[in-house]
Design a protein around this motif. Structure first.
Motif, PDB file in Angstrom:
ATOM      1  N   LYS A 272       6.477  12.404  -6.745  1.00 38.98           N
ATOM      2  CA  LYS A 272       5.807  11.115  -6.953  1.00 38.98           C
ATOM      3  C   LYS A 272       6.322  10.498  -8.252  1.00 38.98           C
ATOM      4  O   LYS A 272       6.808  11.197  -9.145  1.00 38.98           O
ATOM      5  CB  LYS A 272       4.288  11.291  -7.072  1.00 38.98           C
ATOM      6  CG  LYS A 272       3.601  11.836  -5.840  1.00 38.98           C
ATOM      7  CD  LYS A 272       3.357  10.743  -4.856  1.00 38.98           C
ATOM      8  CE  LYS A 272       2.490  11.223  -3.699  1.00 38.98           C
ATOM      9  NZ  LYS A 272       2.129  10.121  -2.827  1.00 38.98           N
TER      10      LYS A 272
ATOM     11  N   HIS B 108      -3.354   3.001  -9.442  1.00 36.12           N
ATOM     12  CA  HIS B 108      -3.082   2.395  -8.138  1.00 36.12           C
ATOM     13  C   HIS B 108      -3.623   0.974  -8.014  1.00 36.12           C
ATOM     14  O   HIS B 108      -2.972   0.118  -7.410  1.00 36.12           O
ATOM     15  CB  HIS B 108      -3.638   3.286  -7.028  1.00 36.12           C
ATOM     16  CG  HIS B 108      -2.748   4.445  -6.726  1.00 36.12           C
ATOM     17  ND1 HIS B 108      -2.892   5.200  -5.588  1.00 36.12           N
ATOM     18  CD2 HIS B 108      -1.696   4.988  -7.384  1.00 36.12           C
ATOM     19  CE1 HIS B 108      -1.981   6.142  -5.573  1.00 36.12           C
ATOM     20  NE2 HIS B 108      -1.250   6.041  -6.665  1.00 36.12           N
TER      21      HIS B 108
ATOM     22  N   THR C 140       1.904   8.586  -8.663  1.00 36.67           N
ATOM     23  CA  THR C 140       0.755   9.445  -8.915  1.00 36.67           C
ATOM     24  C   THR C 140      -0.465   8.545  -9.111  1.00 36.67           C
ATOM     25  O   THR C 140      -0.327   7.339  -9.349  1.00 36.67           O
ATOM     26  CB  THR C 140       0.976  10.307 -10.174  1.00 36.67           C
ATOM     27  OG1 THR C 140       1.204   9.447 -11.305  1.00 36.67           O
ATOM     28  CG2 THR C 140       2.141  11.286  -9.995  1.00 36.67           C
ATOM     29  N   GLU C 141      -1.657   9.124  -9.033  1.00 36.09           N
ATOM     30  CA  GLU C 141      -2.888   8.331  -9.206  1.00 36.09           C
ATOM     31  C   GLU C 141      -2.903   7.579 -10.535  1.00 36.09           C
ATOM     32  O   GLU C 141      -3.412   6.473 -10.620  1.00 36.09           O
ATOM     33  CB  GLU C 141      -4.121   9.232  -9.103  1.00 36.09           C
ATOM     34  CG  GLU C 141      -4.429   9.700  -7.699  1.00 36.09           C
ATOM     35  CD  GLU C 141      -4.819   8.573  -6.754  1.00 36.09           C
ATOM     36  OE1 GLU C 141      -5.498   7.614  -7.182  1.00 36.09           O
ATOM     37  OE2 GLU C 141      -4.426   8.648  -5.573  1.00 36.09           O
TER      38      GLU C 141
ATOM     39  N   HIS D  77      -1.175  -2.203  -7.319  1.00 40.87           N
ATOM     40  CA  HIS D  77      -1.358  -3.041  -6.132  1.00 40.87           C
ATOM     41  C   HIS D  77      -1.506  -4.506  -6.533  1.00 40.87           C
ATOM     42  O   HIS D  77      -0.932  -5.398  -5.887  1.00 40.87           O
ATOM     43  CB  HIS D  77      -2.559  -2.560  -5.319  1.00 40.87           C
ATOM     44  CG  HIS D  77      -2.632  -3.182  -3.976  1.00 40.87           C
ATOM     45  ND1 HIS D  77      -3.349  -4.333  -3.733  1.00 40.87           N
ATOM     46  CD2 HIS D  77      -2.045  -2.835  -2.801  1.00 40.87           C
ATOM     47  CE1 HIS D  77      -3.215  -4.661  -2.464  1.00 40.87           C
ATOM     48  NE2 HIS D  77      -2.425  -3.767  -1.876  1.00 40.87           N
TER      49      HIS D  77
ATOM     50  N   GLU E 111       0.841  -1.205   0.000  1.00 39.27           N
ATOM     51  CA  GLU E 111       0.000   0.000   0.000  1.00 39.27           C
ATOM     52  C   GLU E 111       0.873   1.251   0.000  1.00 39.27           C
ATOM     53  O   GLU E 111       0.633   2.191  -0.761  1.00 39.27           O
ATOM     54  CB  GLU E 111      -0.961   0.020   1.190  1.00 39.27           C
ATOM     55  CG  GLU E 111      -2.143  -0.928   1.061  1.00 39.27           C
ATOM     56  CD  GLU E 111      -1.799  -2.369   1.421  1.00 39.27           C
ATOM     57  OE1 GLU E 111      -0.780  -2.603   2.108  1.00 39.27           O
ATOM     58  OE2 GLU E 111      -2.543  -3.274   0.988  1.00 39.27           O
ATOM     59  N   ALA E 112       1.905   1.263   0.839  1.00 40.26           N
ATOM     60  CA  ALA E 112       2.805   2.415   0.890  1.00 40.26           C
ATOM     61  C   ALA E 112       3.605   2.521  -0.408  1.00 40.26           C
ATOM     62  O   ALA E 112       3.860   3.630  -0.893  1.00 40.26           O
ATOM     63  CB  ALA E 112       3.733   2.311   2.097  1.00 40.26           C
ATOM     64  N   TRP E 113       3.981   1.388  -0.999  1.00 39.13           N
ATOM     65  CA  TRP E 113       4.695   1.392  -2.275  1.00 39.13           C
ATOM     66  C   TRP E 113       3.841   2.036  -3.355  1.00 39.13           C
ATOM     67  O   TRP E 113       4.310   2.907  -4.093  1.00 39.13           O
ATOM     68  CB  TRP E 113       5.089  -0.042  -2.647  1.00 39.13           C
ATOM     69  CG  TRP E 113       5.819  -0.182  -3.945  1.00 39.13           C
ATOM     70  CD1 TRP E 113       7.136   0.077  -4.181  1.00 39.13           C
ATOM     71  CD2 TRP E 113       5.268  -0.622  -5.198  1.00 39.13           C
ATOM     72  NE1 TRP E 113       7.442  -0.168  -5.506  1.00 39.13           N
ATOM     73  CE2 TRP E 113       6.313  -0.598  -6.143  1.00 39.13           C
ATOM     74  CE3 TRP E 113       3.998  -1.030  -5.600  1.00 39.13           C
ATOM     75  CZ2 TRP E 113       6.126  -0.980  -7.471  1.00 39.13           C
ATOM     76  CZ3 TRP E 113       3.810  -1.404  -6.925  1.00 39.13           C
ATOM     77  CH2 TRP E 113       4.862  -1.378  -7.841  1.00 39.13           C
ATOM     78  N   VAL E 114       2.577   1.638  -3.439  1.00 36.89           N
ATOM     79  CA  VAL E 114       1.665   2.199  -4.433  1.00 36.89           C
ATOM     80  C   VAL E 114       1.499   3.700  -4.222  1.00 36.89           C
ATOM     81  O   VAL E 114       1.425   4.468  -5.193  1.00 36.89           O
ATOM     82  CB  VAL E 114       0.301   1.472  -4.394  1.00 36.89           C
ATOM     83  CG1 VAL E 114      -0.757   2.229  -5.183  1.00 36.89           C
ATOM     84  CG2 VAL E 114       0.442   0.046  -4.909  1.00 36.89           C
ATOM     85  N   ASP E 115       1.466   4.156  -2.981  1.00 32.00           N
ATOM     86  CA  ASP E 115       1.291   5.583  -2.687  1.00 32.00           C
ATOM     87  C   ASP E 115       2.462   6.438  -3.166  1.00 32.00           C
ATOM     88  O   ASP E 115       2.337   7.664  -3.228  1.00 32.00           O
ATOM     89  CB  ASP E 115       1.074   5.803  -1.193  1.00 32.00           C
ATOM     90  CG  ASP E 115      -0.317   5.381  -0.751  1.00 32.00           C
ATOM     91  OD1 ASP E 115      -1.220   5.281  -1.619  1.00 32.00           O
ATOM     92  OD2 ASP E 115      -0.500   5.143   0.464  1.00 32.00           O
TER      93      ASP E 115
END
Length: 130
Positions: free
Chosen positions: A118, A48, A33-34, A52, A26-30
């Motif tokens: 990002k 995202h 950018t969207e 994931h 989850e933190a990796w995906v964040d």
């Protein structure tokens, strides 16, 4: 191009490595950018949700443990966008107990979003394996 921007992008890429190696998907995906993308050869994971899915399904099932080591960054900043090129050495162990390493390079694009860098896209190119 400021040293602070280059340092922030270096840190972003290092966080990328630690987070995926630690399984904190989850933190990796964040970090993206969207509309961010990760390309592995000819396959691209966009947004995202797909990022994931890549981490939890493709990456997680391929490796029990990994250690991403990125070196030789070439970072170019132009206002709120930037590019980066990195060498990657990936040490790994598969679920079957196979150990090895892969060498490749990343070609990245970055964007500053709300004062934070990002990843817009990260492409891992051809592998050399041993």
């Amino acid at each position: 191009m400021s040293a602070d921007d280059r340092d922030a992008i270096r840190r972003l890429k290092h966080e990328y490595c630690y987070l995926i190696d630690d399984g904190d998907y989850e933190a990796w995906v964040d970090l993206f950018t969207e509309d961010g993308q990760f390309s592995l050869g000819e396959t691209t994971f966009a947004g995202h949700e797909e990022l994931h899915e890549f981490a939890t399904e493709t990456f997680d099932s391929a490796y029990d443990t990994t250690a991403h080591v990125v070196t030789n960054p070439l970072i170019e900043v132009d206002g709120d966008t930037a590019t980066g090129r990195w060498y990657l050495m990936l040490a790994y162990q598969t679920p079957d107990g196979e150990v090895g390493w892969k060498q490749t390079n990343y070609d990245d694009e970055y964007r500053r979003v709300d004062c934070e860098w990002k990843i817009v896209s990260s492409a891992a190119n051809a592998n050399i394996e041993a």
